[in-house]
Design a protein around this motif. Sequence first.
Motif, PDB file in Angstrom:
ATOM      1  N   GLY A   9       0.779  -1.236   0.000  1.00  0.00           N
ATOM      2  CA  GLY A   9       0.000   0.000   0.000  1.00  0.00           C
ATOM      3  C   GLY A   9       0.806   1.279   0.000  1.00  0.00           C
ATOM      4  O   GLY A   9       0.262   2.344   0.286  1.00  0.00           O
ATOM      5  N   THR A  10       2.087   1.202  -0.319  1.00  0.00           N
ATOM      6  CA  THR A  10       2.934   2.398  -0.229  1.00  0.00           C
ATOM      7  C   THR A  10       3.013   3.196  -1.518  1.00  0.00           C
ATOM      8  O   THR A  10       3.542   4.307  -1.525  1.00  0.00           O
ATOM      9  CB  THR A  10       4.366   2.009   0.182  1.00  0.00           C
ATOM     10  N   GLY A  12       1.354   3.581  -5.968  1.00  0.00           N
ATOM     11  CA  GLY A  12       0.492   3.138  -7.048  1.00  0.00           C
ATOM     12  C   GLY A  12      -0.938   2.836  -6.642  1.00  0.00           C
ATOM     13  O   GLY A  12      -1.561   3.576  -5.862  1.00  0.00           O
ATOM     14  N   ILE A  13      -1.467   1.742  -7.152  1.00  0.00           N
ATOM     15  CA  ILE A  13      -2.847   1.348  -6.867  1.00  0.00           C
ATOM     16  C   ILE A  13      -3.039   1.094  -5.374  1.00  0.00           C
ATOM     17  O   ILE A  13      -4.069   1.452  -4.792  1.00  0.00           O
ATOM     18  CB  ILE A  13      -3.228   0.099  -7.683  1.00  0.00           C
ATOM     19  N   GLY A  14      -2.048   0.484  -4.744  1.00  0.00           N
ATOM     20  CA  GLY A  14      -2.162   0.202  -3.311  1.00  0.00           C
ATOM     21  C   GLY A  14      -2.332   1.457  -2.485  1.00  0.00           C
ATOM     22  O   GLY A  14      -3.203   1.534  -1.613  1.00  0.00           O
ATOM     23  N   GLN A  15      -1.503   2.469  -2.740  1.00  0.00           N
ATOM     24  CA  GLN A  15      -1.629   3.727  -2.010  1.00  0.00           C
ATOM     25  C   GLN A  15      -2.949   4.414  -2.339  1.00  0.00           C
ATOM     26  O   GLN A  15      -3.595   5.009  -1.457  1.00  0.00           O
ATOM     27  CB  GLN A  15      -0.466   4.658  -2.337  1.00  0.00           C
ATOM     28  N   GLY A  16      -3.380   4.309  -3.598  1.00  0.00           N
ATOM     29  CA  GLY A  16      -4.676   4.865  -3.977  1.00  0.00           C
ATOM     30  C   GLY A  16      -5.816   4.209  -3.217  1.00  0.00           C
ATOM     31  O   GLY A  16      -6.760   4.884  -2.785  1.00  0.00           O
ATOM     32  N   LEU A  17      -5.746   2.898  -3.038  1.00  0.00           N
ATOM     33  CA  LEU A  17      -6.777   2.190  -2.280  1.00  0.00           C
ATOM     34  C   LEU A  17      -6.762   2.601  -0.814  1.00  0.00           C
ATOM     35  O   LEU A  17      -7.822   2.801  -0.209  1.00  0.00           O
ATOM     36  CB  LEU A  17      -6.568   0.679  -2.400  1.00  0.00           C
ATOM     37  N   VAL A  18      -5.583   2.721  -0.238  1.00  0.00           N
ATOM     38  CA  VAL A  18      -5.479   3.151   1.159  1.00  0.00           C
ATOM     39  C   VAL A  18      -6.191   4.489   1.353  1.00  0.00           C
ATOM     40  O   VAL A  18      -7.025   4.658   2.254  1.00  0.00           O
ATOM     41  CB  VAL A  18      -4.005   3.255   1.595  1.00  0.00           C
ATOM     42  N   ARG A  19      -5.882   5.454   0.506  1.00  0.00           N
ATOM     43  CA  ARG A  19      -6.476   6.782   0.635  1.00  0.00           C
ATOM     44  C   ARG A  19      -7.982   6.750   0.337  1.00  0.00           C
ATOM     45  O   ARG A  19      -8.763   7.481   0.964  1.00  0.00           O
ATOM     46  CB  ARG A  19      -5.757   7.759  -0.290  1.00  0.00           C
ATOM     47  N   SER A  20      -8.381   5.913  -0.600  1.00  0.00           N
ATOM     48  CA  SER A  20      -9.803   5.832  -0.944  1.00  0.00           C
ATOM     49  C   SER A  20     -10.615   5.204   0.182  1.00  0.00           C
ATOM     50  O   SER A  20     -11.715   5.675   0.509  1.00  0.00           O
ATOM     51  CB  SER A  20      -9.983   5.021  -2.235  1.00  0.00           C
ATOM     52  N   PHE A  21     -10.106   4.141   0.780  1.00  0.00           N
ATOM     53  CA  PHE A  21     -10.812   3.528   1.910  1.00  0.00           C
ATOM     54  C   PHE A  21     -10.922   4.512   3.080  1.00  0.00           C
ATOM     55  O   PHE A  21     -11.966   4.593   3.734  1.00  0.00           O
ATOM     56  CB  PHE A  21     -10.090   2.257   2.361  1.00  0.00           C
ATOM     57  N   ARG A  33       7.548  -3.058   2.131  1.00  0.00           N
ATOM     58  CA  ARG A  33       8.855  -3.479   2.635  1.00  0.00           C
ATOM     59  C   ARG A  33       9.619  -2.330   3.289  1.00  0.00           C
ATOM     60  O   ARG A  33      10.545  -2.555   4.056  1.00  0.00           O
ATOM     61  CB  ARG A  33       9.671  -4.077   1.492  1.00  0.00           C
ATOM     62  N   SER A  34       9.224  -1.110   2.975  1.00  0.00           N
ATOM     63  CA  SER A  34       9.811   0.064   3.626  1.00  0.00           C
ATOM     64  C   SER A  34       8.732   1.116   3.782  1.00  0.00           C
ATOM     65  O   SER A  34       7.748   1.137   3.020  1.00  0.00           O
ATOM     66  CB  SER A  34      10.987   0.617   2.823  1.00  0.00           C
ATOM     67  N   ALA A  35       8.891   1.993   4.748  1.00  0.00           N
ATOM     68  CA  ALA A  35       7.874   3.005   5.037  1.00  0.00           C
ATOM     69  C   ALA A  35       7.799   4.037   3.920  1.00  0.00           C
ATOM     70  O   ALA A  35       8.825   4.436   3.361  1.00  0.00           O
ATOM     71  CB  ALA A  35       8.195   3.699   6.351  1.00  0.00           C
ATOM     72  N   PRO A  36       6.594   4.479   3.560  1.00  0.00           N
ATOM     73  CA  PRO A  36       6.439   5.505   2.527  1.00  0.00           C
ATOM     74  C   PRO A  36       6.870   6.870   3.042  1.00  0.00           C
ATOM     75  O   PRO A  36       6.838   7.133   4.250  1.00  0.00           O
ATOM     76  CB  PRO A  36       4.938   5.480   2.233  1.00  0.00           C
ATOM     77  N   VAL A  37       7.258   7.726   2.129  1.00  0.00           N
ATOM     78  CA  VAL A  37       7.699   9.071   2.510  1.00  0.00           C
ATOM     79  C   VAL A  37       6.524   9.928   2.965  1.00  0.00           C
ATOM     80  O   VAL A  37       6.624  10.686   3.934  1.00  0.00           O
ATOM     81  CB  VAL A  37       8.427   9.750   1.329  1.00  0.00           C
ATOM     82  N   ASP A  38       5.401   9.800   2.278  1.00  0.00           N
ATOM     83  CA  ASP A  38       4.259  10.673   2.571  1.00  0.00           C
ATOM     84  C   ASP A  38       2.959   9.889   2.728  1.00  0.00           C
ATOM     85  O   ASP A  38       1.915  10.289   2.237  1.00  0.00           O
ATOM     86  CB  ASP A  38       4.107  11.729   1.470  1.00  0.00           C
ATOM     87  N   GLY A  39       3.021   8.767   3.414  1.00  0.00           N
ATOM     88  CA  GLY A  39       1.815   7.984   3.633  1.00  0.00           C
ATOM     89  C   GLY A  39       0.851   8.692   4.566  1.00  0.00           C
ATOM     90  O   GLY A  39       1.264   9.537   5.381  1.00  0.00           O
ATOM     91  N   PRO A  40      -0.441   8.389   4.476  1.00  0.00           N
ATOM     92  CA  PRO A  40      -1.429   9.058   5.326  1.00  0.00           C
ATOM     93  C   PRO A  40      -1.239   8.718   6.795  1.00  0.00           C
ATOM     94  O   PRO A  40      -1.167   7.540   7.164  1.00  0.00           O
ATOM     95  CB  PRO A  40      -2.761   8.527   4.787  1.00  0.00           C
TER      96      PRO A  40
END
Length: 251
Positions: A9-10, A12-21, A33-40
């Motif tokens: 979920g960090t 592409g589509i995964g991050q888009g789904l995280v934000r959409s949910f 596998r590593s933390a995103p720079v700007d994850g919600p």
Amino acid sequence: MTVVVVTGGTRGIGQGLVRSFLALGAQVAYCGRSAPVDGPSEALFVTADVTRRGDVRSLWDATVDKYGKVDIWVNNAGLSNSRKPLWQLDPAEIDAVVDVNLRGTLQAGAVVLDAMLAQGHGALWNMEGLGSNGQIVAGLTPYGSTKRGLTYATLAMAKELTGTPVKVGLLSPGMVVTDLLTRDYEPAELEKAKKIFNILADRVETVTPWLARRVLAGTRNGGRVAWLTRRKAAYRFATAAFTRRDLFGDS
């Protein structure tokens, strides 16, 4: 409140789904596998490798510790291979694609379905991709093979879940503009490919809110939720001469 887990979920589509949910009011956990720079910040992030059952179980446990349950799990984590003939690919690259896309889905599925059956409810969604419907594309042999196998695996899981309170479904995003779609094209080849992409593809921010709503609405055991249906694709080709779409511009 519905609790959703998204693997890979960090970006592409995964991050888009995280934000959409999240936008739809769900409580969300996701991994990479590593933390995103700007994850919600309002979502729970857990470092995990989906090919390792221990990591998957840790993601499940962390989610339950924070939110009390897991209602929906989306196996989104995936890799594509370099766009080359099979014999030109590095053995390690082939192994990585198979490990994440197929072995990771099977290992994660085993952990998640066992935990969902123990808690008495849940829905597992596996992400389809090119090759799932039998489409053959030269240069993507490992990726397409894993997605074809993933579809079989999901339908087999559905049979095994018959008569239980747990369901499994297939999530098909269609052609989405990410780095996986456009990688390894020569400039001239990419310009040609963009003509098809501009007809059939969509941006992450267009597709993922629709997918998230459908996932939250649910489906029958063994069901499929597909964004780009054959009917939609045929309509887009039929109207392409009258419709201007530029997915690679600024707007």
